[in-house]
Scaffold this motif. Structure first.
Motif, PDB file in Angstrom:
ATOM      1  N   ASP A  32     -16.792  17.319 -42.778  1.00  0.00           N
ATOM      2  CA  ASP A  32     -16.794  15.913 -43.160  1.00  0.00           C
ATOM      3  C   ASP A  32     -15.840  15.095 -42.290  1.00  0.00           C
ATOM      4  O   ASP A  32     -15.990  13.882 -42.186  1.00  0.00           O
ATOM      5  N   ASP A  33     -14.842  15.726 -41.707  1.00  0.00           N
ATOM      6  CA  ASP A  33     -13.895  15.056 -40.807  1.00  0.00           C
ATOM      7  C   ASP A  33     -13.420  16.087 -39.780  1.00  0.00           C
ATOM      8  O   ASP A  33     -12.286  16.561 -39.824  1.00  0.00           O
ATOM      9  N   LEU A  34     -14.306  16.444 -38.887  1.00  0.00           N
ATOM     10  CA  LEU A  34     -14.043  17.516 -37.939  1.00  0.00           C
ATOM     11  C   LEU A  34     -12.845  17.257 -37.022  1.00  0.00           C
ATOM     12  O   LEU A  34     -12.041  18.166 -36.804  1.00  0.00           O
ATOM     13  N   PRO A  35     -12.651  16.034 -36.496  1.00  0.00           N
ATOM     14  CA  PRO A  35     -11.479  15.821 -35.630  1.00  0.00           C
ATOM     15  C   PRO A  35     -10.150  16.100 -36.345  1.00  0.00           C
ATOM     16  O   PRO A  35      -9.254  16.722 -35.777  1.00  0.00           O
ATOM     17  N   TRP A  42      -5.294  23.395 -34.881  1.00  0.00           N
ATOM     18  CA  TRP A  42      -4.699  23.646 -33.564  1.00  0.00           C
ATOM     19  C   TRP A  42      -3.269  23.152 -33.447  1.00  0.00           C
ATOM     20  O   TRP A  42      -2.506  23.670 -32.632  1.00  0.00           O
ATOM     21  N   CYS A  43      -2.906  22.147 -34.204  1.00  0.00           N
ATOM     22  CA  CYS A  43      -1.520  21.643 -34.158  1.00  0.00           C
ATOM     23  C   CYS A  43      -1.108  21.223 -35.563  1.00  0.00           C
ATOM     24  O   CYS A  43      -0.917  20.035 -35.858  1.00  0.00           O
ATOM     25  N   PHE A  44      -0.981  22.214 -36.428  1.00  0.00           N
ATOM     26  CA  PHE A  44      -0.723  21.944 -37.842  1.00  0.00           C
ATOM     27  C   PHE A  44       0.532  21.112 -38.107  1.00  0.00           C
ATOM     28  O   PHE A  44       0.480  20.174 -38.905  1.00  0.00           O
ATOM     29  N   PRO A  45       1.683  21.383 -37.473  1.00  0.00           N
ATOM     30  CA  PRO A  45       2.859  20.563 -37.775  1.00  0.00           C
ATOM     31  C   PRO A  45       2.635  19.071 -37.494  1.00  0.00           C
ATOM     32  O   PRO A  45       3.025  18.221 -38.298  1.00  0.00           O
ATOM     33  N   CYS A  46       1.976  18.763 -36.377  1.00  0.00           N
ATOM     34  CA  CYS A  46       1.685  17.359 -36.053  1.00  0.00           C
ATOM     35  C   CYS A  46       0.751  16.745 -37.095  1.00  0.00           C
ATOM     36  O   CYS A  46       0.939  15.608 -37.544  1.00  0.00           O
ATOM     37  N   PHE A  47      -0.266  17.504 -37.479  1.00  0.00           N
ATOM     38  CA  PHE A  47      -1.241  17.023 -38.451  1.00  0.00           C
ATOM     39  C   PHE A  47      -0.593  16.763 -39.816  1.00  0.00           C
ATOM     40  O   PHE A  47      -0.843  15.738 -40.444  1.00  0.00           O
ATOM     41  N   ALA A  48       0.239  17.690 -40.262  1.00  0.00           N
ATOM     42  CA  ALA A  48       0.895  17.527 -41.565  1.00  0.00           C
ATOM     43  C   ALA A  48       1.832  16.317 -41.544  1.00  0.00           C
ATOM     44  O   ALA A  48       1.884  15.547 -42.509  1.00  0.00           O
TER      45      ALA A  48
END
Length: 149
Positions: A32-35, A42-48
Motif C-alpha cells: 500500500d506504500d511501497l516506498p 533498508w534504512c530503519f533508523p532513518c525511517f523510524a
C-alpha cells in the motif's frame, strides 16, 4: 478595524468514507506504500525517526530503541522496545483505533519494522490539514441622518 480569523477543520473523511476505529491497513500491507516500506527495511533508523517526526514527536526518539537492541546483545532481559511500543500506543490513542496494550506490545516486539510501516501509513492517511478562513469585515455605508431643525 479588526480581522476575524476562523479556524475550521474539515470533517474526518478518508477516500470517500468516514474514518473508522480500525487500522486503515493491515500489519503486512507494505504494498500500500511501497516506498516507505522499502525505506523502513533498508534504512530503519532513518525511517523510524522520520515517522516519529511526522507524528509530532522528537525525531531522535527512536534512537532510544537502539539501546534496547544493545541490551539484547549483552543479555539484559528487556522485553519490549520502549519507543516502538509507545509510538504504536500513541497513534492508536490519537486516532481512536481499537486495540489494547497487549497487541501493541506483541507487534512492537515481534513485528517491529512492519509495525513502524503500519504506523507510517496510518499517519499519512489520517493527517488532516487545517483550513484557514479569513473573514474581512465588510464596510457598511450608512446614510447620514438629517435632523429637522
Amino acid at each position: 478595524m479588526t480581522t476575524n480569523v476562523i479556524i475550521q477543520q474539515p470533517p474526518a473523511v478518508q477516500v470517500g468514507m468516514v474514518q473508522s476505529n480500525q487500522w486503515s491497513t493491515g500489519i503486512c500491507d507494505c504494498f500500500d506504500d511501497l516506498p516507505s516500506c522499502c525505506l523502513g527495511y533498508w534504512c530503519f533508523p532513518c525511517f523510524a525517526c522520520k515517522t516519529t517526526s511526522e507524528f509530532g514527536e522528537c525525531a531522535c526518539l527512536p534512537l532510544v530503541d537502539g539501546l534496547w537492541i544493545l541490551a539484547q546483545f549483552v543479555g539484559v532481559p528487556v522485553c519490549v522496545p520502549p519507543v516502538s511500543f509507545a509510538m504504536r500506543a500513541g497513534v492508536r490513542n490519537r486516532y481512536g483505533i481499537q486495540g489494547d496494550m497487549c497487541s501493541d506490545c506483541i507487534y512492537a516486539t515481534f513485528c517491529n519494522v512492519c509495525s513502524w510501516c503500519q504506523i507510517s501509513r496510518e499517519i499519512k492517511r489520517r493527517k488532516q490539514t487545517l483550513v484557514f478562513v479569513n473573514l474581512q469585515p465588510t464596510p457598511v455605508a450608512i446614510a447620514p441622518l438629517v435632523m429637522p431643525s
